[in-house]
Scaffold this active site. Structure first.
Site, PDB file in Angstrom:
ATOM      1  N   LEU A  46       0.832  -1.217   0.000  1.00 57.16           N
ATOM      2  CA  LEU A  46       0.000   0.000   0.000  1.00 57.16           C
ATOM      3  C   LEU A  46       0.861   1.258   0.000  1.00 57.16           C
ATOM      4  O   LEU A  46       0.738   2.115  -0.868  1.00 57.16           O
ATOM      5  CB  LEU A  46      -0.906  -0.017   1.237  1.00 57.16           C
ATOM      6  CG  LEU A  46      -1.686   1.257   1.560  1.00 57.16           C
ATOM      7  CD1 LEU A  46      -2.670   1.608   0.455  1.00 57.16           C
ATOM      8  CD2 LEU A  46      -2.410   1.112   2.897  1.00 57.16           C
ATOM      9  N   GLY A 106       4.223   1.407  -0.340  1.00 56.83           N
ATOM     10  CA  GLY A 106       5.204   1.291  -1.418  1.00 56.83           C
ATOM     11  C   GLY A 106       4.642   1.858  -2.716  1.00 56.83           C
ATOM     12  O   GLY A 106       5.300   2.618  -3.442  1.00 56.83           O
ATOM     13  N   TYR A 152       1.026  -7.719  17.899  1.00 58.39           N
ATOM     14  CA  TYR A 152       1.580  -6.840  16.858  1.00 58.39           C
ATOM     15  C   TYR A 152       2.255  -5.633  17.510  1.00 58.39           C
ATOM     16  O   TYR A 152       3.353  -5.225  17.144  1.00 58.39           O
ATOM     17  CB  TYR A 152       0.449  -6.380  15.944  1.00 58.39           C
ATOM     18  CG  TYR A 152       0.808  -5.335  14.920  1.00 58.39           C
ATOM     19  CD1 TYR A 152       0.505  -3.994  15.136  1.00 58.39           C
ATOM     20  CD2 TYR A 152       1.418  -5.695  13.726  1.00 58.39           C
ATOM     21  CE1 TYR A 152       0.824  -3.034  14.190  1.00 58.39           C
ATOM     22  CE2 TYR A 152       1.729  -4.735  12.775  1.00 58.39           C
ATOM     23  CZ  TYR A 152       1.430  -3.411  13.017  1.00 58.39           C
ATOM     24  OH  TYR A 152       1.749  -2.444  12.086  1.00 58.39           O
ATOM     25  N   LYS A 175       6.222  -4.396  17.282  1.00 64.29           N
ATOM     26  CA  LYS A 175       6.591  -3.078  16.741  1.00 64.29           C
ATOM     27  C   LYS A 175       7.334  -2.247  17.804  1.00 64.29           C
ATOM     28  O   LYS A 175       8.284  -1.534  17.498  1.00 64.29           O
ATOM     29  CB  LYS A 175       5.340  -2.347  16.247  1.00 64.29           C
ATOM     30  CG  LYS A 175       4.808  -2.859  14.922  1.00 64.29           C
ATOM     31  CD  LYS A 175       5.669  -2.425  13.751  1.00 64.29           C
ATOM     32  CE  LYS A 175       5.054  -2.760  12.406  1.00 64.29           C
ATOM     33  NZ  LYS A 175       5.836  -2.245  11.258  1.00 64.29           N
ATOM     34  N   PRO A 178       2.535   6.258  11.762  1.00 64.36           N
ATOM     35  CA  PRO A 178       1.317   6.719  11.082  1.00 64.36           C
ATOM     36  C   PRO A 178       0.050   6.275  11.817  1.00 64.36           C
ATOM     37  O   PRO A 178       0.086   5.350  12.634  1.00 64.36           O
ATOM     38  CB  PRO A 178       1.401   6.022   9.712  1.00 64.36           C
ATOM     39  CG  PRO A 178       2.180   4.789   9.963  1.00 64.36           C
ATOM     40  CD  PRO A 178       3.113   5.071  11.125  1.00 64.36           C
ATOM     41  N   THR A 179      -1.058   6.946  11.527  1.00 63.33           N
ATOM     42  CA  THR A 179      -2.354   6.467  11.999  1.00 63.33           C
ATOM     43  C   THR A 179      -2.861   5.488  10.945  1.00 63.33           C
ATOM     44  O   THR A 179      -2.083   4.969  10.149  1.00 63.33           O
ATOM     45  CB  THR A 179      -3.305   7.656  12.158  1.00 63.33           C
ATOM     46  OG1 THR A 179      -3.238   8.444  10.971  1.00 63.33           O
ATOM     47  CG2 THR A 179      -2.928   8.522  13.342  1.00 63.33           C
ATOM     48  N   LYS A 214     -17.063  -4.450   0.807  1.00 61.82           N
ATOM     49  CA  LYS A 214     -18.408  -4.899   1.222  1.00 61.82           C
ATOM     50  C   LYS A 214     -19.509  -4.100   0.540  1.00 61.82           C
ATOM     51  O   LYS A 214     -20.522  -4.652   0.111  1.00 61.82           O
ATOM     52  CB  LYS A 214     -18.552  -4.731   2.729  1.00 61.82           C
ATOM     53  CG  LYS A 214     -17.924  -5.812   3.534  1.00 61.82           C
ATOM     54  CD  LYS A 214     -18.119  -5.533   4.975  1.00 61.82           C
ATOM     55  CE  LYS A 214     -17.519  -6.615   5.777  1.00 61.82           C
ATOM     56  NZ  LYS A 214     -17.669  -6.343   7.172  1.00 61.82           N
ATOM     57  N   ARG A 224     -11.247   7.163  14.616  1.00 57.42           N
ATOM     58  CA  ARG A 224      -9.956   6.907  13.991  1.00 57.42           C
ATOM     59  C   ARG A 224      -9.492   8.118  13.184  1.00 57.42           C
ATOM     60  O   ARG A 224     -10.322   8.909  12.714  1.00 57.42           O
ATOM     61  CB  ARG A 224     -10.032   5.708  13.031  1.00 57.42           C
ATOM     62  CG  ARG A 224     -10.408   4.377  13.699  1.00 57.42           C
ATOM     63  CD  ARG A 224      -9.281   3.811  14.522  1.00 57.42           C
ATOM     64  NE  ARG A 224      -9.589   2.493  15.067  1.00 57.42           N
ATOM     65  CZ  ARG A 224     -10.174   2.290  16.250  1.00 57.42           C
ATOM     66  NH1 ARG A 224     -10.576   3.317  16.973  1.00 57.42           N
ATOM     67  NH2 ARG A 224     -10.385   1.051  16.698  1.00 57.42           N
TER      68      ARG A 224
HETATM   69  O1  GFB Z   1      -8.771  -0.645  10.617  1.00 58.72           O
HETATM   70  P1  GFB Z   1      -9.306  -1.501  11.688  1.00 58.72           P
HETATM   71  O2  GFB Z   1      -9.600  -2.921  11.315  1.00 58.72           O
HETATM   72  O3  GFB Z   1      -8.320  -1.631  12.936  1.00 58.72           O
HETATM   73  O4  GFB Z   1     -10.625  -0.756  12.253  1.00 58.72           O
HETATM   74  P2  GFB Z   1      -8.015  -0.703  14.197  1.00 58.72           P
HETATM   75  C1  GFB Z   1     -11.383  -1.376  13.132  1.00 58.72           C
HETATM   76  C2  GFB Z   1     -12.626  -0.562  13.495  1.00 58.72           C
HETATM   77  O5  GFB Z   1     -13.509  -0.553  12.362  1.00 58.72           O
HETATM   78  C3  GFB Z   1     -13.364  -1.276  14.611  1.00 58.72           C
HETATM   79  C4  GFB Z   1     -14.713  -1.236  12.673  1.00 58.72           C
HETATM   80  O6  GFB Z   1     -14.022  -0.346  15.428  1.00 58.72           O
HETATM   81  C5  GFB Z   1     -14.358  -2.165  13.849  1.00 58.72           C
HETATM   82  O7  GFB Z   1     -15.502  -2.454  14.621  1.00 58.72           O
HETATM   83  N1  GFB Z   1     -15.182  -1.982  11.500  1.00 58.72           N
HETATM   84  C6  GFB Z   1     -16.430  -1.936  11.004  1.00 58.72           C
HETATM   85  C7  GFB Z   1     -14.461  -2.841  10.755  1.00 58.72           C
HETATM   86  N2  GFB Z   1     -16.568  -2.773   9.964  1.00 58.72           N
HETATM   87  C8  GFB Z   1     -15.348  -3.359   9.771  1.00 58.72           C
HETATM   88  C9  GFB Z   1     -14.858  -4.328   8.843  1.00 58.72           C
HETATM   89  O8  GFB Z   1     -15.557  -4.847   7.980  1.00 58.72           O
HETATM   90  N3  GFB Z   1     -13.542  -4.680   8.952  1.00 58.72           N
HETATM   91  C10 GFB Z   1     -12.706  -4.100   9.906  1.00 58.72           C
HETATM   92  N4  GFB Z   1     -11.424  -4.459   9.924  1.00 58.72           N
HETATM   93  N5  GFB Z   1     -13.151  -3.205  10.820  1.00 58.72           N
HETATM   94  C11 GFB Z   1      -5.650  -1.660  13.730  1.00 58.72           C
HETATM   95  C12 GFB Z   1      -4.650  -2.551  14.403  1.00 58.72           C
HETATM   96  O9  GFB Z   1      -6.602  -1.314  14.671  1.00 58.72           O
HETATM   97  O10 GFB Z   1      -5.036  -0.455  13.275  1.00 58.72           O
HETATM   98  C13 GFB Z   1      -3.541  -2.866  13.435  1.00 58.72           C
HETATM   99  O11 GFB Z   1      -5.289  -3.732  14.816  1.00 58.72           O
HETATM  100  C14 GFB Z   1      -2.994  -1.632  12.741  1.00 58.72           C
HETATM  101  O12 GFB Z   1      -2.509  -3.526  14.113  1.00 58.72           O
HETATM  102  C15 GFB Z   1      -4.101  -0.717  12.275  1.00 58.72           C
HETATM  103  O13 GFB Z   1      -2.186  -0.950  13.545  1.00 58.72           O
HETATM  104  C16 GFB Z   1      -3.564   0.602  11.794  1.00 58.72           C
HETATM  105  O14 GFB Z   1      -7.884   0.697  13.792  1.00 58.72           O
HETATM  106  O15 GFB Z   1      -8.993  -1.011  15.280  1.00 58.72           O
END
Ligand code: GFB
Length: 308
Positions: A11, A13, A132, A136, A159-160, A183, A204
């Site tokens: 992504l 890169g 994770y 890190k 980064p966020t 989706k 976020r």
């Molecule tokens: O980006 P994400 O998966 O990770 O976002 P984090 C999670 C948030 O999005 C949660 C909501 O509040 C989920 O409930 N969400 C809603 C969903 N629908 C979906 C979906 O279909 N898929 C996903 N994935 N989330 C990550 C860390 O945390 O942040 C990683 O676990 C990494 O290690 C990344 O650092 C930047 O923001 O919660």
């Protein structure tokens, strides 16, 4: 400068490839096909063969909340091994400058907001991604150890949540934005509800991969044994993000929330004042604009040219 970028086909890169013509660097983009970073001898010989001045280490085993919750051993072991090999090979081959990638999700969960660079080790991370996060955090400790013992110039960018074209859109492993784009595309095609996991309440901050790449290259000459949070200031609820995605597909009426799924960490609000002191003119793509562009990219390239 001659720069090696590991994870060069991912992504971020991809973001570097889109903006690097704005800079006068000789960049080598490495993928796992070029070198298995889990193998030290291969990594050492590869970095030795390139004779670079700087390594930007993007390669990592990453994923969204649900991948982090379900594959903790992989998230810990693969990142520990790759980071150890790359940093040791950089030192053994006298690479002047190293820039590693952390994430705001590795900071303490029970903390005061906004988080800043000094707070990284002030407490345990959120339980959803602790494996994770500690892997890190050890990259930061490893950089500091080299800087103190050998006076190297090893740094980390924090980064966020990153998003952009060449993301991983796999429905289970993806981060929230690419997962929702995939989706909503499928929901609109079948006329079904567009399901967002969780309550939609968590907050976020999102940075576009192209912006992150540009800021990192602008920081290369300025970094001196330090970490820098790289993020826009704005924070959005997951519900707002889902609305931007649905709006980009003209499918807002079908947005529903499945609260049987975890919300993960409620927020990880990051302070970008150090970055804005280093680079006062930094600007970021507006999230709604970035979402619109990424949706267009997905529709144009689905299914053959996107990772699903
Ligand atoms: O980006 P994400 O998966 O990770 O976002 P984090 C999670 C948030 O999005 C949660 C909501 O509040 C989920 O409930 N969400 C809603 C969903 N629908 C979906 C979906 O279909 N898929 C996903 N994935 N989330 C990550 C860390 O945390 O942040 C990683 O676990 C990494 O290690 C990344 O650092 C930047 O923001 O919660």
């Amino acid at each position: 400068m001659k720069i090696l970028i590991t994870g060069g086909t991912g992504l971020v890169g991809h973001g570097f490839k889109k903006i690097s013509n704005q800079f006068d660097h000789d960049i080598v983009y490495a993928s796992s096909k070029d070198c298995d970073l889990a193998n030290f001898d291969q990594t050492n010989n590869y970095i030795k063969s390139l004779n670079v001045e700087c390594v930007i280490h993007l390669a990592a085993n990453v994923g969204g909340l649900y991948k982090n919750m379900n594959f903790k051993v992989d998230m810990f072991e693969k990142n520990m091994v790759m980071n150890y090999n790359v940093l040791k090979a950089c030192h053994d081959n006298n690479v002047d400058k190293f820039i590693g990638m952390l994430s705001t999700c590795i900071f303490p969960d029970d903390t005061t907001y906004p988080i800043n660079e000094r707070m990284l080790h002030d407490g345990p991370p959120h339980c959803s991604n602790d494996a994770y996060a500690y892997a890190k955090r050890m990259l930061d400790i490893h950089c500091q150890a080299y800087n103190e013992q050998y006076n190297t110039n090893y740094n980390c960018i924090v980064p966020t949540n990153i998003y952009g074209d060449n993301d991983n859109y796999n429905l289970d492993d993806a981060h929230v934005l690419p997962a929702l784009i995939h989706k909503c595309y499928l929901a609109k095609k079948s006329g079904e509800d567009f399901e967002t996991r969780g309550t939609g309440k968590p907050l976020r901050q999102f940075i576009h991969a192209d912006d992150l790449a540009r800021v990192i290259l602008q920081l290369v000459p300025k970094l001196n044994q330090e970490n820098v949070i790289v993020s826009p200031t704005e924070e959005y609820s997951i519900a707002q993000v889902a609305t931007y995605v649905a709006r980009a597909f003209d499918y807002e009426h079908a947005l529903v929330f499945n609260t049987t799924y975890s919300d993960g960490q409620y927020k990880k609000t990051a302070d970008n004042s150090k970055l804005l002191n280093l680079l006062p003119k930094t600007t970021f793509k507006l999230l709604e604009t970035g979402v619109q562009e990424t949706v267009e990219y997905f529709i144009k390239n689905y299914p053959s040219k996107v990772r699903i």
